[in-house]
Design an enzyme around this catalytic site. Structure first.
Site, PDB file in Angstrom:
ATOM      1  N   TRP A  31       0.860  -1.192   0.000  1.00  0.00           N
ATOM      2  CA  TRP A  31       0.000   0.000   0.000  1.00  0.00           C
ATOM      3  C   TRP A  31       0.886   1.229   0.000  1.00  0.00           C
ATOM      4  CZ3 TRP A  31       0.054   4.018   3.438  1.00  0.00           C
ATOM      5  CH2 TRP A  31      -1.035   4.902   3.419  1.00  0.00           C
ATOM      6  N   SER A  97       4.630  -6.200   2.343  1.00  0.00           N
ATOM      7  CA  SER A  97       3.736  -5.462   3.231  1.00  0.00           C
ATOM      8  C   SER A  97       2.286  -5.943   3.067  1.00  0.00           C
ATOM      9  CB  SER A  97       3.887  -3.961   2.973  1.00  0.00           C
ATOM     10  OG  SER A  97       3.356  -3.199   4.020  1.00  0.00           O
ATOM     11  N   THR A  98       1.378  -5.079   2.610  1.00  0.00           N
ATOM     12  CA  THR A  98       0.007  -5.517   2.357  1.00  0.00           C
ATOM     13  C   THR A  98      -0.012  -6.641   1.329  1.00  0.00           C
ATOM     14  OG1 THR A  98      -0.821  -3.295   2.846  1.00  0.00           O
ATOM     15  CG2 THR A  98      -2.293  -4.757   1.633  1.00  0.00           C
ATOM     16  N   ALA A 122       8.654  -7.998   4.628  1.00  0.00           N
ATOM     17  CA  ALA A 122       8.138  -6.941   5.503  1.00  0.00           C
ATOM     18  C   ALA A 122       6.611  -6.993   5.555  1.00  0.00           C
ATOM     19  CB  ALA A 122       8.620  -5.571   5.034  1.00  0.00           C
ATOM     20  N   ASP A 227      12.516  -2.022  10.684  1.00  0.00           N
ATOM     21  CA  ASP A 227      11.249  -1.704  10.009  1.00  0.00           C
ATOM     22  C   ASP A 227      10.395  -0.845  10.938  1.00  0.00           C
ATOM     23  OD1 ASP A 227       8.654  -1.737   8.846  1.00  0.00           O
ATOM     24  OD2 ASP A 227       9.071  -3.658   7.888  1.00  0.00           O
ATOM     25  N   HIS A 256      11.576  -0.891   6.094  1.00  0.00           N
ATOM     26  CA  HIS A 256      10.381  -1.518   5.529  1.00  0.00           C
ATOM     27  C   HIS A 256      10.524  -1.730   4.026  1.00  0.00           C
ATOM     28  CE1 HIS A 256       6.227  -2.740   5.450  1.00  0.00           C
ATOM     29  NE2 HIS A 256       5.902  -1.784   4.591  1.00  0.00           N
TER      30      HIS A 256
END
Length: 276
Positions: A31, A97-98, A122, A227, A256
């Protein structure tokens, strides 16, 4: 542009490079970015003979700016439709991430033979937000702050985040890349504000505990030890205990966005895992 139309009528943009008979590697962005976040990795794995695919999640990049369906179940269903449309089999799915949450939810539910391995970079699983069940999680006020900043001045917010904690550029001695910051802003502003606002709830509150437990494939979990967006103690260190066949690889001092700042470090480790 290459697109598919999902069962609910949403148009999704994707890239598909390389030999169609080669093993596919599918990239899932974070995101509020797009498939362009994977340019380095797509070129790297393409040069090693793989078929490389990346899509813009609904509401992001060049895909439709949806005001509904911005939830993890729909994201995973979209991936399933893309995999079916392109007839992807024995694929390696890599998510940041997402996107790591998206890989986890999709892989846990995928048709047999579709997914060979997964790499979570991450990534948000098991769950980010603080609660009685997750007392050391990130407080809800943090995510409320993200929503407020997005609604108030999305363009400035999308400057501040990559300039600071996302890539660790707020750390003393950091080597700042203006190009990375500008490209983050460009990708973010190409998506839809409503979808991005909805996705904050998705990445903060979705619980992937049962998805992680359901994975039977080999999983590589990659995380930067510095992160500031998805703290490693609340994510990778918990996720590795939930998967059946997992490998944890952490990087001291990295952020991150470690695969973007240090592709020369991360890419070979991913290639070794895929080839193993």
């Amino acid at each position: 542009m290459a697109t598919i139309t999902t069962s609910d009528g949403t148009t999704l943009f994707y890239k598909d490079w390389g030999p169609k008979d080669a093993q596919p590697i599918v990239f899932h962005h974070g995101w509020p970015l797009s498939a362009d976040d994977w340019d380095n990795q797509m070129l790297f794995f393409l040069s090693h003979g793989y078929r490389v695919i990346a899509h813009d999640r609904r509401g992001h990049g060049r895909s439709d700016q949806t005001d509904t369906g911005n939830d993890m179940d729909t994201y995973a269903a979209d991936v399933a439709e893309l995999a079916k449309a392109l007839d992807l089999r024995d694929a390696v799915h890599i998510g940041h991430s997402t996107g790591g949450g998206e890989v986890t939810r999709y892989a846990a539910r995928a048709e047999r033979g579709r997914v060979a391995k997964a790499i979570l970079i991450a990534a948000i699983p098991p769950v980010m937000v603080k609660s009685d069940a997750n007392p050391d999680g990130v407080p809800m006020q943090v995510f409320d702050g993200l929503r407020s900043a997005l609604a108030a001045n999305r363009a400035q917010f999308y400057r501040d985040l990559p300039s600071g904690p996302f890539y660790g550029f707020n750390r003393e001695g950091a080597k700042v890349s203006q190009g990375l910051i500008d490209n983050w802003w460009r990708q973010g502003m190409s998506g839809g504000a409503k979808a991005h606002h909805d996705c904050i709830e998705v990445f903060s509150e979705t619980d992937f505990t049962e998805d992680l437990k359901a994975l039977t494939i080999p999983v590589l979990i990659i995380h930067g030890e510095d992160d500031q967006i998805v703290p490693i103690e609340n994510s990778a260190h918990k996720a590795i205990k939930l998967v059946r066949d997992g490998t944890l690889k952490t990087y001291r001092g990295l952020s991150h966005g470690l695969f973007a700042t240090h592709p020369d470090v991360v890419n070979p480790d991913m290639l070794a895992f895929i080839r193993a």
